[in-house]
Write a protein that holds these residues in place. Structure first.
Motif, short mmCIF file in Angstrom:
data_model
loop_
_atom_site.label_atom_id
_atom_site.label_comp_id
_atom_site.label_asym_id
_atom_site.label_seq_id
_atom_site.Cartn_x
_atom_site.Cartn_y
_atom_site.Cartn_z
N TRP A 81 -4.36 -17.37 -1.57
CA TRP A 81 -3.41 -16.37 -2.03
C TRP A 81 -4.14 -15.35 -2.90
N LEU A 82 -3.81 -14.10 -2.69
CA LEU A 82 -4.37 -13.01 -3.50
C LEU A 82 -3.21 -12.36 -4.27
N VAL A 83 -3.35 -12.31 -5.60
CA VAL A 83 -2.31 -11.75 -6.46
C VAL A 83 -2.80 -10.40 -6.96
N SER A 84 -1.95 -9.38 -6.83
CA SER A 84 -2.30 -8.04 -7.29
C SER A 84 -1.23 -7.54 -8.26
N GLN A 129 -22.60 -6.78 4.70
CA GLN A 129 -22.45 -5.39 4.32
C GLN A 129 -21.46 -4.63 5.23
N ILE A 130 -20.32 -5.25 5.43
CA ILE A 130 -19.29 -4.63 6.25
C ILE A 130 -17.92 -4.75 5.57
N GLU A 131 -17.05 -3.81 5.85
CA GLU A 131 -15.67 -3.88 5.38
C GLU A 131 -14.87 -4.68 6.39
N ILE A 132 -14.15 -5.67 5.92
CA ILE A 132 -13.41 -6.57 6.81
C ILE A 132 -12.04 -5.98 7.13
N VAL A 133 -11.26 -5.67 6.09
CA VAL A 133 -9.91 -5.15 6.29
C VAL A 133 -9.49 -4.37 5.05
N GLN A 134 -8.53 -3.46 5.25
CA GLN A 134 -7.99 -2.68 4.15
C GLN A 134 -6.50 -2.43 4.44
N TRP A 135 -5.67 -2.57 3.44
CA TRP A 135 -4.24 -2.38 3.65
C TRP A 135 -3.58 -1.78 2.40
N PRO A 136 -2.49 -1.02 2.57
CA PRO A 136 -1.78 -0.45 1.42
C PRO A 136 -1.02 -1.54 0.68
N ALA A 137 -1.16 -1.57 -0.63
CA ALA A 137 -0.57 -2.64 -1.42
C ALA A 137 0.43 -2.14 -2.45
N HIS A 138 0.08 -1.06 -3.18
CA HIS A 138 0.95 -0.57 -4.26
C HIS A 138 1.08 0.95 -4.17
N PRO A 193 -3.01 -9.06 5.70
CA PRO A 193 -2.40 -10.19 5.00
C PRO A 193 -0.88 -10.06 4.92
N LYS A 194 -0.24 -11.21 4.79
CA LYS A 194 1.22 -11.26 4.73
C LYS A 194 1.68 -11.27 3.29
N LEU A 195 2.66 -10.44 2.97
CA LEU A 195 3.26 -10.43 1.63
C LEU A 195 4.29 -11.55 1.56
N ILE A 196 4.10 -12.54 0.69
CA ILE A 196 5.00 -13.69 0.60
C ILE A 196 5.84 -13.69 -0.67
N GLY A 197 5.61 -12.75 -1.58
CA GLY A 197 6.42 -12.69 -2.79
C GLY A 197 6.05 -11.52 -3.66
N LYS A 198 7.06 -10.99 -4.35
CA LYS A 198 6.81 -9.90 -5.29
C LYS A 198 7.91 -9.89 -6.34
N VAL A 199 7.60 -9.28 -7.49
CA VAL A 199 8.56 -9.14 -8.58
C VAL A 199 8.25 -7.86 -9.33
N ASP A 200 9.29 -7.19 -9.76
CA ASP A 200 9.17 -5.96 -10.55
C ASP A 200 9.51 -6.28 -12.00
N ILE A 201 8.57 -6.09 -12.90
CA ILE A 201 8.81 -6.41 -14.30
C ILE A 201 9.27 -5.18 -15.10
N ILE A 240 4.24 -7.14 -9.30
CA ILE A 240 3.28 -8.23 -9.06
C ILE A 240 3.53 -8.69 -7.63
N LYS A 241 2.48 -8.71 -6.82
CA LYS A 241 2.61 -9.09 -5.42
C LYS A 241 1.63 -10.21 -5.07
N VAL A 242 2.09 -11.10 -4.18
CA VAL A 242 1.25 -12.22 -3.72
C VAL A 242 1.06 -12.08 -2.22
N TRP A 243 -0.22 -12.10 -1.81
CA TRP A 243 -0.59 -11.92 -0.42
C TRP A 243 -1.22 -13.21 0.12
N LYS A 244 -0.83 -13.55 1.34
CA LYS A 244 -1.38 -14.74 1.98
C LYS A 244 -2.51 -14.33 2.92
N LEU A 245 -3.71 -14.87 2.65
CA LEU A 245 -4.89 -14.54 3.46
C LEU A 245 -5.28 -15.74 4.31
N GLU A 246 -5.49 -15.50 5.61
CA GLU A 246 -6.02 -16.52 6.52
C GLU A 246 -7.52 -16.29 6.66
#
Length: 472
Positions: free
Chosen positions: A263-266, A235-244, A287-295, A273-279
Motif C-alpha cells: 500500500w502506498l499512502v499519499s 534507470q527507467i520509469e515504471i508508471v505514473q498516474w494522477p493522484a491529487h 494502482p487502485k485507489l482503495i481509500g481516501k479521506v478529506d481532513i 489522504i489517499k491509499v493506493w494498492k500496488l501489485e
C-alpha cells in the motif's frame, strides 16, 4: 495484516495533529475513523515522525512535541533549538534526531529524551537528516549546499561533499547500499562504495516527497499532481498516474502480508489522504485507489504507525470459558464439602457412641472399685481390730504402736485403691504425706519383732470367721 492496527497521523499548517485509524471492509475498501485531533503547536507543524509508541512533531515555534501513543499521553516538549524544526528522524526506538534552521543536529536518547549530543552541522540551517539502517552513519543536507556524512560511533563529521545547490531531501535505501539526494526537480543517486553519483534523474517538477517501495523502486511526488514509480537500477520509469489536485507533501509505504502487494499512502495540501494498492508483479498497471479521506486542512507532513491489533472477542470468550470452569469447580468443591460434612457427621455420631460407651464403662468401673474398696476397708478394719485386741490382751503392744498400725492399714487400703484405678503405688505413697517414710520404718521394726503384721489381700473369708469366733 488482519491482526495489525494501522494509524495514519498528519500535521497541518493550522497547527493540528490529526490521527486516523484505518479499517479494511469486507469489499476490500478502507474506512477512516478519526482517533484524535489536537492543536499541538503554536505555529505551523513542519515535521513529524513515528517509531513504536513514540510520536515526535516539530514546528515553526522551535519546539518538539512528544507523545506516547500507546498510553495516549503527552510527554512534554524539547527546547534545544533556536529556529524552526525542519527535520525529525528516529533510529528504531532508541534515538531521535532533530535538525533546525539554527544549523544544529541534536541527538536524544528515547529513555528520558535527554540530549546526548549536539552537532553543529550546517551554518545556514539543516534541511534534512537520514540515518543509516545500521545506526552507525547519518547523512545531512543544508542551506550551505553541503552534504555531510556523520560517524555516529565517534560523534563527529566524517567528510563533507559539496553538492553545488541547496538539497531539500536525503534518503538511504532499505539496504544502505545507495542513497538519494534531491535537488529541486532532480535526484542524484549515490553509491556508498565510492561516494560518487551513479545517476542523476530530472523529473521536470520540484520534488516534495519520495519513499522506497522496494530496494530499487522509488515513489516520487512533488509540485505536480502525479506520482511516479522509478527503477533506479534499470534507470527507467515504471508508471505514473494522477493522484491529487495540489502538490504532494508526503509519501509512505505500508507492507502487506502478501509479498506481492504494497500500500502506498499519499498526502497533499488539497487536504486528502489517499491509499493506493500496488501489485508488485504488475507495477506497469495503474494502482487502485482503495481509500481516501478529506481532513479539510492543509497537510504539511505525515507518518504511519502499525501496531498489533488487540483481539477482544477471543479474550471475552476465554473469560466466559474461565468463568464456566470456575463455576464447575466451585460446584464440585461444594459437593465434596457436602460429602465431607456427611462423613464428619457420621464420624461424630460414632465418636459420640464410643464416648458414651467409655463413660458407661468408667462409671461401671468406678462402681466396682468403690464396692471393692468398701469391702476391703471393712475386712481390713476387722482384721486390724482383731489383731490389735489380741496383742493388747497379751500385753505385747502399746497404744502408740496401735495407732501406727491403723495408719499403716490406711496405707494398704490406699495402695489397693490405686491398683484398682490402674495407677502406680509410688504415686499413692507420695500423696500420703510427710510421715510416709517414718511409718514404713515402724512397720519394718514390727515385722522383725513379729508384731502388728498387716494382713494380705488374699486372706480368705473362712479364716476371718475363725478369728472372730476365737475373739468371742
Amino acid at each position: 495484516m488482519a491482526n495489525k492496527k494501522i494509524e495514519i497521523i498528519v500535521g497541518t499548517s493550522e497547527n493540528y495533529l490529526v490521527g486516523y485509524k484505518v479499517d479494511v471492509q469486507k469489499n476490500g475498501e478502507l474506512s477512516f475513523n478519526i482517533i484524535f485531533a489536537e492543536r499541538a503547536h503554536s505555529a505551523c507543524i513542519r515535521q513529524l515522525c513515528v517509531s513504536g509508541k513514540y510520536l515526535a512533531s516539530g514546528g515553526a515555534d522551535e519546539m518538539i512535541k512528544l507523545y506516547d501513543l500507546y498510553k495516549s499521553r503527552d510527554l512534554g516538549w524539547l527546547e534545544k533549538h533556536e529556529g524552526t524544526v525542519t527535520s525529525l528522524a528516529f533510529h528504531k526506538t532508541n534515538y531521535l534526531f532533530s535538525g533546525s534552521e539554527d544549523g544544529k543536529i541534536c541527538i536524544y536518547k528515547t529513555a528520558g529524551f535527554k540530549c546526548e549530543k549536539t552537532l553543529f552541522a550546517h551554518p545556514g540551517g539543516v534541511t534534512c537528516i537520514s540515518v543509516h539502517p545500521t545506526g552507525k552513519l547519518a547523512l545531512s543536507v543544508g542551506n550551505d549546499k553541503k552534504l555531510c556524512t556523520w560517524n555516529l560511533i565517534k560523534g563527529r563529521r566524517a567528510y563533507v561533499t559539496h553538492v553545488g545547490v541547496v538539497a531539500e531531501i536525503v534518503l538511504w535505501n532499505p539496504t544502505g547500499v545507495n542513497f538519494l539526494v534531491v535537488k529541486g526537480s532532480a535526484i542524484d543517486i549515490y553509491e556508498v562504495s565510492n561516494g560518487k553519483v551513479k545517476q542523476s534523474v530530472d523529473f521536470k517538477e520540484r520534488i516534495q516527497a519520495l519513499v522506497f517501495i522496494t530496494e530499487d523502486i522509488v515513489a516520487v511526488g512533488g509540485e505536480g499532481k502525479n506520482i511516479c514509480l522509478y527503477d533506479i537500477t534499470n534507470q527507467i520509469e515504471i508508471v505514473q498516474w494522477p493522484a491529487h489536485s495540489l502538490r504532494i507533501k508526503s509519501l509512505k509505504k505500508i507492507a502487506r502480508t502478501a509479498v506481492e502487494e504494497v500500500w502506498l499512502v499519499s498526502a497533499s495540501t488539497d487536504g486528502f489522504i489517499k491509499v493506493w494498492k500496488l501489485e508488485l508483479l504488475s507495477l506497469q498497471k495503474k494502482p487502485k485507489l482503495i481509500g481516501k479521506v478529506d481532513i479539510s486542512c492543509r497537510i504539511t507532513c505525515m507518518d504511519i504507525r502499525i501496531s498489533r491489533q488487540k483481539v477482544t472477542i477471543k479474550k471475552e470468550e476465554e473469560g466466559e470459558e474461565e468463568a464456566k470452569d470456575a463455576n464447575i469447580e466451585k460446584s464440585g468443591d461444594e459437593e465434596e464439602e457436602d460429602d465431607l460434612d456427611d462423613e464428619d457427621d457420621i464420624e461424630d455420631e460414632e465418636d459420640k457412641e464410643e464416648l458414651e460407651g467409655e463413660v458407661e464403662g468408667l462409671e461401671k468401673l468406678e462402681d466396682d472399685s468403690d464396692s471393692q474398696e468398701s469391702y476391703l476397708e471393712e475386712d481390713d478394719l476387722e482384721e486390724e481390730d482383731f489383731g490389735d485386741m489380741e496383742d493388747i490382751k497379751k500385753g505385747e503392744i502399746d497404744v502408740n504402736d496401735l495407732e501406727s498400725s491403723e495408719e499403716e492399714a490406711e496405707d494398704i487400703v490406699g495402695k489397693k485403691k490405686n491398683d484398682a484405678n490402674g495407677k502406680e503405688v509410688k504415686t499413692t505413697v507420695k500423696q500420703k504425706g510427710k510421715n510416709g517414710n517414718v511409718q514404713g520404718k515402724k512397720a519394718q521394726k514390727r515385722k522383725k519383732k513379729g508384731k502388728g503384721k498387716p494382713l494380705s489381700n488374699k486372706t480368705s473369708t473362712s479364716g476371718q470367721k475363725a478369728k472372730k469366733m476365737k475373739m468371742k
